[in-house]
Design an enzyme around this catalytic site. Structure first.
Site, short mmCIF file in Angstrom:
data_model
loop_
_atom_site.label_atom_id
_atom_site.label_comp_id
_atom_site.label_asym_id
_atom_site.label_seq_id
_atom_site.Cartn_x
_atom_site.Cartn_y
_atom_site.Cartn_z
N GLY A 46 -4.79 18.97 7.09
CA GLY A 46 -5.30 18.04 6.96
C GLY A 46 -6.68 17.49 6.05
N GLN A 51 -14.12 14.77 1.46
CA GLN A 51 -13.88 15.53 1.40
C GLN A 51 -13.68 16.26 0.07
OE1 GLN A 51 -11.22 15.79 4.75
NE2 GLN A 51 -12.59 17.91 5.33
N CYS A 95 -12.54 22.55 10.54
CA CYS A 95 -12.74 21.46 8.50
C CYS A 95 -13.38 23.00 7.58
CB CYS A 95 -13.86 21.19 9.35
SG CYS A 95 -14.67 19.06 8.18
N LEU A 96 -11.74 21.80 6.66
CA LEU A 96 -12.48 22.24 5.52
C LEU A 96 -14.12 22.17 4.52
CD1 LEU A 96 -8.31 21.62 4.21
CD2 LEU A 96 -9.34 23.94 4.92
N HIS A 137 -9.35 13.34 13.73
CA HIS A 137 -10.34 14.51 13.58
C HIS A 137 -10.31 14.16 11.97
CE1 HIS A 137 -12.71 18.15 11.53
NE2 HIS A 137 -12.09 17.52 10.67
N GLU A 138 -9.00 12.98 11.40
CA GLU A 138 -9.89 13.07 9.63
C GLU A 138 -9.97 11.23 9.73
OE1 GLU A 138 -9.06 14.83 7.46
OE2 GLU A 138 -7.82 16.51 9.08
N HIS A 141 -13.40 11.47 9.76
CA HIS A 141 -14.07 11.43 8.70
C HIS A 141 -14.03 10.48 7.33
CE1 HIS A 141 -14.10 15.98 7.70
NE2 HIS A 141 -13.28 16.11 8.75
CO CO Z 1 -12.75 17.93 8.30
#
Ligand code: CO
Length: 195
Positions: A46, A51, A95-96, A137-138, A141
């Site tokens: 995701g 991000q 998380c990236l 989660h996304e 963001h």
């Molecule tokens: Co994330």
């Protein structure tokens, strides 16, 4: 296709509520495709627009690499919103934008999400378990929320040092990270790092 640098913990763009998308043009479609490409290159499932430094309510998700989800197509969600939730489940998240850190987070198990597709058609989708988790989660963001915000204070305190290192640009990653501005940087380029 272009790999876009990933913005990490400490960048303001990750803490803002994103702008609603009202028009889809070629640039936005290209951005969505580049986000999917960037996410795949980083082995992510995701990725949300903040991000990659964009203040836009768009996220991409692809869980097809995960066992049991092989038939799922990549999803591009525009202006998504969780409209209904059921149950609760604890799953480990990463998380990236927060490289290497993982923690168990409790969230609803099953959700209904209202969103728009690339034609701005309104849709509702039911997502559960892992798919539901990634989506929550996304969508977080897009509201400036990170998974660490869901942790108990003691749990979050244990991550404090690592989070500070990320904020200061002192983190290595296999994928490309956005450069932390030098005023925040705390020694990444010091010649002493190489001895
Ligand atoms: Co994330």
């Amino acid at each position: 296709m272009k790999v876009l640098p990933i913005y990490t913990y400490g960048f303001d763009v990750l803490r803002k509520k994103t702008k609603r998308i009202t028009k889809v043009d070629d640039a936005l479609i290209a951005l969505a495709q580049n986000m999917l490409y960037t996410m795949h290159k980083a082995n992510g499932i995701g990725l949300a627009a903040p991000q990659i430094g964009k203040d836009l309510a768009m996220t991409v998700i692809d869980v097809s690499e995960i066992e049991g989800y092989e038939d799922e197509k990549p999803l591009i969600l525009i202006n998504p919103k969780v409209i209904e939730t059921h149950g609760s489940i604890v799953l480990e998240e990463g998380c990236l934008s927060i490289p290497h850190l993982r923690a168990s987070v409790e969230r609803p198990k099953q959700i209904y999400v209202e969103y728009q597709d690339l034609d701005l058609n309104k849709k509702t989708i039911e997502l559960d378990d892992l798919f539901g988790r990634v989506s929550q989660h996304e969508i977080d963001h897009l509201n400036g929320v990170l998974f660490i915000d869901h942790l108990a204070k003691e749990q979050r305190n244990m991550l404090k040092k690592d989070l500070n290192d990320i904020k200061n640009g002192l983190v290595q990653s296999t994928y490309i990270l956005a450069e932390v501005p030098s005023k925040k940087k705390n020694g990444r380029k010091s010649p002493l790092n190489n001895i």
